[in-house]
Each structure stands twice: as C-alpha cells, then as structure tokens.
Design an enzyme around this catalytic site. Structure first.
Site, mmCIF file in Angstrom:
data_model
loop_
_atom_site.group_PDB
_atom_site.id
_atom_site.type_symbol
_atom_site.label_atom_id
_atom_site.label_comp_id
_atom_site.label_asym_id
_atom_site.label_seq_id
_atom_site.Cartn_x
_atom_site.Cartn_y
_atom_site.Cartn_z
ATOM 1 C CG ASP A 302 -1.754 1.268 1.155
ATOM 2 O OD1 ASP A 302 -2.375 1.496 0.223
ATOM 3 O OD2 ASP A 302 -1.867 1.592 2.398
ATOM 4 C CG ASP A 495 -1.163 2.140 7.573
ATOM 5 O OD1 ASP A 495 -1.635 2.314 6.308
ATOM 6 O OD2 ASP A 495 -0.670 3.412 8.303
ATOM 7 C CG ASP A 499 -4.157 -1.217 3.499
ATOM 8 O OD1 ASP A 499 -4.322 -0.938 2.233
ATOM 9 O OD2 ASP A 499 -3.462 -0.379 4.034
#
Length: 623
Positions: A302, A495, A499
């Site tokens: 990410d 995080d 996600d």
C-alpha cells in the site's frame, strides 16, 4: 513430566551404582528397576494423553525401550534410558522457554492495575475499569496500561520491548503514547483514549498468545515423519531380533531411536525464530507465518502510511489576486473545523500554528470524497476538489489540479479564491528498505493504492517497484494480490482499514501496527510494532535462518540416529551405549536449533520511531 521427575532417575542411578560398589548387585538391579518403573508410568500416561488427542509420537518408542529393558532384565539400560528421556524432555522444555523468552516477556509485563486520578487523589484500579477520558498517573518504572496522550508533564518512554528502539523516546504534552511502553523519566499524567482491552498492548498480548498456541506446517510435517520413523524403527528392531535371535539387539535399536530430533528440533528452532523477530519489533502470529515469511517472493505494498508517512502537511498556497494567501488558509481552515477528515485536521493545525484567528463555521455540509461547503463569517465557502467546485457553479480553469500533486481548491462566494497544495512525504528509509528486500530474493514488488495513477507513479519513481496499480478500492487491492500469486508466495503490506481484505487474501499479510488500523493488524499474519518497514528485511533473514536450521537439525539428527540404529541392529552397540549415544544426538540437535537465537548475519536493530496517529487518507486528490 518434563522437569519434575528428572531428579528421581538420577538418584536411582546413583543409589544403584552405590549398592553395586558395596557388593550388592541384586539390590542395585531392583533400585534401578523401581526408578525406571516410576518414569515409565509417567511416560505411559503422557503417551495415552497424546494418543487421545490424535498425536502419535516417538515417546511410544521410549515406552517400548524402557519396558523392553525391564522385561529382559537389563535394569542398568532401563535406568539410563529413564535418565535420558526425562533429561531430554527437561532440556526440550528449557530450550523452548529460552527460545520464547522475548515473547513471554511481553505477556509477563502486562499491567494489571493503574493509578487513576480522581477528585480525592489517585486511586489504584484494575486496568479493565479504565475508560476513555480517564487521567492516569504514570510513575517511574510503570508500564503504560492503555493507549492515550500525555495530559500533563513530559513522558520519557522505553519502547525497546515493543519496537526495538534502543534509546528512550521523549513525548511532550499532547503527544500520543502507546501502551506497553515503560516510563523511565519523571511521573506524568496520561489521558486514556481507548479501553485497556482495545489498546495496542492488549492486542499484542492476544497475538502472542495465538502465536504460541499455533502449530506450524513444518511441525505437522515432522509429525508425519515421526510416524514413518516409528514404523522404520519397529521394523528394524524386529528384523534385528529375528535375524540374530538376540532380543538385546532389538532393544538397542529402540534405545537409539528414543527420542527423535524431529520432535525437538522443529519447535525449538521455529519458536526461537518467533522470539528473535519479536526482539526487533516484528510480531509473527505463529510458526506457520514464520515459515511462509521465509518463502515470500512477491511483495504488494500500500502507499499511504506504508511508503509514505500517512500524515498530510501543507506545502504551498496559491491565492487569486483578490485574496491574500493567509486569508485563503484561514477561511478554508475555519470551515474545515466542521470536518473530521485528515486533510481538514492538517489545515486546521497549520492555521493555528500560524496564529490565524479561525471563525466558527455554520451550515456546513460535507460530501465524502469531494470536500465541504458552508458559511464562514457570512461568506459562502467551498473547500475540496474540482468536482465539488463545478457542482456548485464555480469555474475551475484547466490545470488547477496538476497531475501528481495533492490540490485542495478554495472558493469564496462563488469564485475561486486559491488552491492549497498538500503532500504526504515519502519515508526516508523507503528506497533502502525496498532495495534490501530485493536483495533478499523478492522478485516482484507491486504498489497497490487507492490514489490516482499520476500520484502513485510519482511516488514509485526512482524506487525498485515493478508495477503500479492505482484507483483501487479494498476489493481491487485483494484482486491485485490474487493476480500476484502467479509469480510466487505473496506478502501484502499495509496499515489501513481498507487494506484488511488484501492482507487477509495474501499468503502473508504484514501490518504496521504501531499506529495503523486495528482491523489491519487483526487481519495480518505479521505485525510491525514500529512505524517503519525497516525491520522487514531482517525479519525475513530470521525466518529463513530458523527454517534452514530446523531442517538441518532434523536431517542431521535423523542421519545420526539411523546410523546408531543400524549399529545396534548389527550388535555393535549395547543398549546402555545406545542410550548415551542418543542423548548426545538430542543435545546436539537442541543446541543447534538454539543457534537461531544468535545473530546469523549483520543486520541493524530497528531504531525507527513512532511518528504519529492512525492511517491518513487525504480527500480530494490525495487518498
């Protein structure tokens, strides 16, 4: 039986040797047989309990060898086997405890009570009674019981146990602090922001307990090998007896096979790996995840909060001729007081730091993903993206949202007043960490983000990233993970709450748990307790070394055991010598497995510091 019975066979062996030295060999035999019977009874109970759980292990060989020694009236061999079995189990228990020391330390340090400040003074209460808003007096040496903020005083915290941070970290008033850290400075007041059960440390404790209870795939494979080894042992022992007519040869074979390195080396090495990883601030949820980490070949990342800091800051103000830059910021920040969006909070904080007097907004209406509209000092104000402006009839010239930048437009009374540029800076260690991962055999790195493609490409520029996937929702990220499996075992790192599906879909999910969303940490298999990817390459090193040493111990131990069994079958080893040989093999295997606890290669201990609050997803053009 692992430790409690160790003195008995030792005393029995010594007493029997003394009786023999005093010329009473019959008494020596009976003393040895009695001590062996006690150990045998305890071992039989242990084997029965294991069989009831469906576990078939090589303790069954120990039962047969001790029972055979007594049946053939080889009491010295029986007592030596009893000493070796009880001593080996005690050694295994010690090794496992030593390997799990760092993880156990996390559980042992969990606070049970806290000093809550009340009207009549501080009162000690159970941590479960703490609620958000409570003020807690944290004394020198106290472990912070909940997540919160420094309400009064200055906090100097030792974060080493959780994050690997070598030096104490200072936190000023208002700073966020994490439960499980230790106050090494002066007393201060903590204002709780979460109940104890929802705190960072409580979550870590739950993860540790789950990791300790989980059985690794390699351990299950070892169980299958153990069953095959048991079959080979019984066949070889029976064959030796039939071929020679000497039951002592069968006994020697059984003795050398008791116990097997398979049931010692794998759990000790893998638990040692978990412990090493916990020591550098990487919590791995069980030996199975450790094994998968050792085999990762594809990394999906990410962007926000992972490669970037996830904290937006104002980079510039461009005002139209009729407006001064400070006024554009003041009006935007005044309206943004009605929003809880991370960008809004960043603009408000920036305006307050500059000493701009903010007005109270009215009639505020927020459009998720677009911005906010309302009134400030009887002026109609819009703050957001080009779509919001056009929807309210504000002309937006072409180029007002340059590709790759985070632009927040501000309109006043129907006219564009200016634009605010915000940025989410890249982490300084991002490039080095990705290069280190590439050097460890990560063949493909994919950036998967909900951001616009130009922004994602700007972030990826200059980094060792093979592909960029942008404009993704949570389901889209999970789809990217599924596609990446074509290239090998996939690890997803993120995080945020968005996600969590991708973390769960990956072969291995890794979450930044120091400040990331709880949903991400729960869905992940690996939790980085620091706000940085820096420990990840070292964690991969630890996982690979633990797995390699476990396999090395298994095959070396098996090879030595088989050689000893063949020697026993050929009559080259007596049962007593066979027992001594097997114990030497067991000790060597356990000591080899404990090598995982030592540094196998140079690798910096993580010193990344926590840098702030939860996952930030800027609105408009910076998600």
């Amino acid at each position: 039986m692992r430790r409690g019975l160790v003195p008995l066979p030792l005393l029995g062996l010594a007493a029997g040797l003394a009786a023999q030295a005093l010329g009473a060999p019959a008494w020596a035999g009976w003393i040895w047989a009695a001590a062996t019977l006690v150990v045998l009874a305890a071992l039989v109970a242990q084997v029965v309990a294991s069989l009831a759980r469906g576990d078939v292990g090589l303790d069954l060989v120990a039962v047969l060898s001790m029972g055979g020694a007594l049946a053939l009236w080889q009491p010295l061999a029986g007592i030596v086997i009893a000493v070796m079995v009880s001593g080996g189990q005690a050694l295994e228990a010690y090794a496992a405890a030593r390997a799990a020391r760092d993880m156990t330390a996390l559980l042992a340090r969990q606070p049970r009570t806290a000093l809550r400040e009340e009207a009549d003074g501080a009162r000690e209460v159970p941590v479960g009674a703490l609620v958000p808003g409570d003020r807690i007096l944290v004394r020198v040496g106290d472990v912070l019981p909940v997540d919160g903020r420094v309400a009064a005083g200055r906090a100097v915290l030792d974060q080493a146990t959780l994050t690997g941070e070598a030096l104490p970290v200072r936190h000023e008033a208002g700073a966020a602090v994490m439960s499980g850290t230790v106050n090494v400075g002066t007393p201060f007041t903590l204002r709780a922001e979460r109940p104890a059960a929802e705190s960072t440390y409580a979550g870590i404790v739950r993860l540790v307990e789950a990791a300790r209870a989980q059985k690794a795939p390699m351990s299950r494979l070892a169980d299958r090998y153990a069953l095959a080894f048991l079959t080979v042992t019984l066949v070889l022992a029976g064959g030796a007896w039939l071929a020679s007519g000497d039951p002592l040869r069968a006994l020697a074979v059984l003795v050398v096979a008791t116990p097997c390195p398979l049931i010692l080396a794998v759990p000790v090495a893998l638990v040692a790996g978990l412990s090493r990883a916990a020591g550098i601030g990487v919590l791995i949820k069980g030996s199975g995840a450790l094994e998968t980490l050792a085999k990762v070949r594809v990394l999906v990342l990410d962007k926000t909060g992972t490669l970037t800091h996830g904290r937006v800051r104002l980079a510039g103000i461009a005002a139209m001729p009729a407006f001064a830059p400070p006024e554009v910021l003041r009006l935007a920040a005044s309206l943004d007081q009605a929003s809880g969006h991370p960008v809004a909070r960043a603009l408000v904080a920036e305006a307050q730091e500059r000493g701009l007097g903010l007005a109270t907004p009215t009639e505020a209406v927020e459009s998720p993903g677009e911005g906010i509209a309302g009134r400030v000092e009887d002026r109609r104000v819009l703050v957001g993206g080009a779509g919001l402006m056009r929807r309210h009839g504000v002309a937006v010239p072409a180029g007002e949202e340059p590709p790759g930048s985070g632009t927040i437009l501000v309109a006043v009374d129907g006219f564009l007043a200016g634009r605010l540029t915000v940025v989410d800076p890249l982490r300084r260690d991002g490039a080095d960490t990705l290069a280190a991962l590439r050097a460890r055999g990560i063949a493909r790195i994919v950036l998967a983000t909900g951001d616009r493609l130009p922004v994602a490409e700007r972030v990826a520029a200059g980094l060792p990233i093979d592909a960029v996937a942008a404009d993704l929702d949570p389901a889209g990220k999970a789809g990217i993970v599924a596609q990446a499996r074509r290239h090998g075992v996939v690890m997803m790192v993120g995080d945020g709450v968005n996600d969590a599906p991708a973390l769960a879909a990956a072969d291995l999910g890794a979450a930044l748990g120091a400040r990331g969303a709880a949903a991400a940490a729960e869905a992940a298999d690996v939790v980085l307790l620091v706000d940085s990817l820096t420990p990840l390459p070292q964690a991969i090193d630890i996982a690979r070394r633990a797995r390699a040493i476990a396999l090395q111990s298994v095959w070396a131990g098996l090879g030595l055991s088989v050689c000893g069994m063949v020697a026993g079958a050929l009559g080259l080893l007596s049962p007593v010598r066979g027992a001594l040989l097997q114990e030497a093999i067991d000790v060597a295997v356990i000591l080899n497995a404990l090598r995982v606890l030592r540094d196998g290669q140079a690798g910096p201990r993580s010193s990344a510091r926590r840098e702030g609050a939860a996952d930030r997803s800027p609105r408009g053009s910076v998600p």
